[in-house]
Design a protein around this motif. Sequence first.
Motif, mmCIF file in Angstrom:
data_model
loop_
_atom_site.group_PDB
_atom_site.id
_atom_site.type_symbol
_atom_site.label_atom_id
_atom_site.label_comp_id
_atom_site.label_asym_id
_atom_site.label_seq_id
_atom_site.Cartn_x
_atom_site.Cartn_y
_atom_site.Cartn_z
ATOM 1 N N GLU A 134 0.852 -1.191 0.000
ATOM 2 C CA GLU A 134 0.000 0.000 0.000
ATOM 3 C C GLU A 134 0.887 1.240 0.000
ATOM 4 O O GLU A 134 1.594 1.501 0.979
ATOM 5 N N ILE A 135 0.868 1.989 -1.090
ATOM 6 C CA ILE A 135 1.695 3.195 -1.207
ATOM 7 C C ILE A 135 1.262 4.210 -0.151
ATOM 8 O O ILE A 135 0.079 4.540 -0.027
ATOM 9 N N GLY A 136 2.252 4.682 0.625
ATOM 10 C CA GLY A 136 1.957 5.648 1.679
ATOM 11 C C GLY A 136 1.151 5.072 2.816
ATOM 12 O O GLY A 136 0.505 5.808 3.579
ATOM 13 N N GLY A 137 1.197 3.744 2.996
ATOM 14 C CA GLY A 137 0.392 3.078 4.015
ATOM 15 C C GLY A 137 0.972 3.182 5.410
ATOM 16 O O GLY A 137 1.701 4.129 5.741
ATOM 17 N N ARG A 138 0.699 2.187 6.219
ATOM 18 C CA ARG A 138 1.105 2.213 7.620
ATOM 19 C C ARG A 138 2.629 2.271 7.758
ATOM 20 O O ARG A 138 3.346 1.602 7.011
ATOM 21 N N PRO A 139 3.134 3.064 8.716
ATOM 22 C CA PRO A 139 4.590 3.116 8.913
ATOM 23 C C PRO A 139 5.121 1.789 9.449
ATOM 24 O O PRO A 139 4.453 1.097 10.210
ATOM 25 N N CYS A 140 6.343 1.453 9.037
ATOM 26 C CA CYS A 140 6.985 0.208 9.453
ATOM 27 C C CYS A 140 8.327 0.536 10.094
ATOM 28 O O CYS A 140 8.993 1.505 9.686
ATOM 29 N N PRO A 141 8.761 -0.231 11.094
ATOM 30 C CA PRO A 141 10.074 0.018 11.714
ATOM 31 C C PRO A 141 11.244 -0.022 10.734
ATOM 32 O O PRO A 141 12.320 0.492 11.048
ATOM 33 N N ARG A 172 6.784 2.586 4.305
ATOM 34 C CA ARG A 172 5.358 2.649 4.609
ATOM 35 C C ARG A 172 4.620 1.621 3.763
ATOM 36 O O ARG A 172 4.996 1.371 2.626
ATOM 37 N N GLY A 173 3.579 1.051 4.338
ATOM 38 C CA GLY A 173 2.740 0.112 3.586
ATOM 39 C C GLY A 173 3.329 -1.269 3.428
ATOM 40 O O GLY A 173 2.940 -2.004 2.512
ATOM 41 N N CYS A 174 4.251 -1.683 4.329
ATOM 42 C CA CYS A 174 4.840 -3.028 4.230
ATOM 43 C C CYS A 174 3.792 -4.097 4.547
ATOM 44 O O CYS A 174 2.927 -3.909 5.405
ATOM 45 N N TYR A 202 0.217 -5.460 7.879
ATOM 46 C CA TYR A 202 -1.165 -5.840 7.605
ATOM 47 C C TYR A 202 -1.429 -7.315 7.895
ATOM 48 O O TYR A 202 -2.574 -7.701 8.111
ATOM 49 N N LEU A 203 -0.381 -8.141 7.912
ATOM 50 C CA LEU A 203 -0.581 -9.581 7.968
ATOM 51 C C LEU A 203 -0.007 -10.260 9.201
ATOM 52 O O LEU A 203 -0.463 -11.342 9.557
#
Length: 382
Positions: A241-248, A252-254, A258-259
């Motif tokens: 997901e482009i510009g999605g949730r931040p990831c460590p 973003r969008g990893c 989500y899974l």
Amino acid sequence: MNKGSNKLIRNMNTTLVLQTIMQEEHISRADLSKKLKLSKATVSSIAEQLISQDLIREKGKSDSDTAGRRAILLEFRPESGYVLSLDVRLHSIPAMITDLAGNPVKTITIPNHADETQIIPLLRSLIEKMIPLVPPSPHGIIGISLAIHGVVDSGVVLFAPYYPYKNVDFVQALEQHFQIPVYVENEANLAVLGEHAAAPAYQNLASLSIHSGVGLGLLINNQLFKGAQGYAGEFGHTTIEIGGRPCPCGNRGCLEQYLSEDVLLKEYAELKQQEEITLPALIQAYQNGEDEAREIIRYFLQYTAVSIHNIQRFANPEAIILNSRITAALPETCSPLSDLLPEGIGGRCPILYSSLQDEAALLGGAVLCIREFAGIDIQFHK
């Protein structure tokens, strides 16, 4: 305690003979000669060498051979050496002792709250507790494997977003202390080695692990595919997901956001307006027919199906093994998962469900150590 040395066997014919004896369980010198198309003298010479190295032994006699005499049978000696396998997880470190056939002898688990300065002393202490539990054997401990939940190159952790071990040199620290070969590898890579030992028919295999993170191990032509610096298989950090949730990891969008189990449980707790909920509680609620739990599992199946489809398209494996505590606890979800997969280009490859579960990386570590020690690929069934 005897200490093993790596690369014991490197003669191609010797390796072939040992591999065949292990696979056949019991076989005579004459049958080895026929099967491998080697001269009887060559096979006899190799057999004597392997007997002297305590890797095989003579075991009884066959019913008869072509001359009417009973031939002496040869068998592999799995108890001639042992492996220590450790899985350095975020909150715990399970450790397993196996013999040279990958048979578990002892498993213990300790908590892990160590930072980068404490992890080496903690591992040394754990290994020192394990060593007295290893049975006496001719070759002793032939290797120590560490599964790391991050990117590893030449024994050094390059990327570990969830625990503080970046740049820790596990190999040097532990080899110097124990004088035993140490192998450090990504957890998903070791998992696919373990899964392949349980499903040896596949030379091109993908192992998708969905736990606190999302990892992918790829076996291509029976060899691990790790990329130029070991970053291949960081499937949880591919963008969905482009510009999605931040990831460590800084992206973003990893997929992992989500899974993974942690994300699913967080979302379930929010739906239930609770601070924290365990995976067994989610599974029980799903089995009880709770709407919120069924919504979370539907969400899990959708993203898992997308992941499997993408792996099929870019890697084209012969089979994909799914290692998830959710599908293991809820096998009835496997059929809906298959229904969510599109036919797509080239059709579908088989989706298998891991029989090794939490032990996959530990057993894969045994596979790696035994391969380095004796040049053979073990097979086992659980």
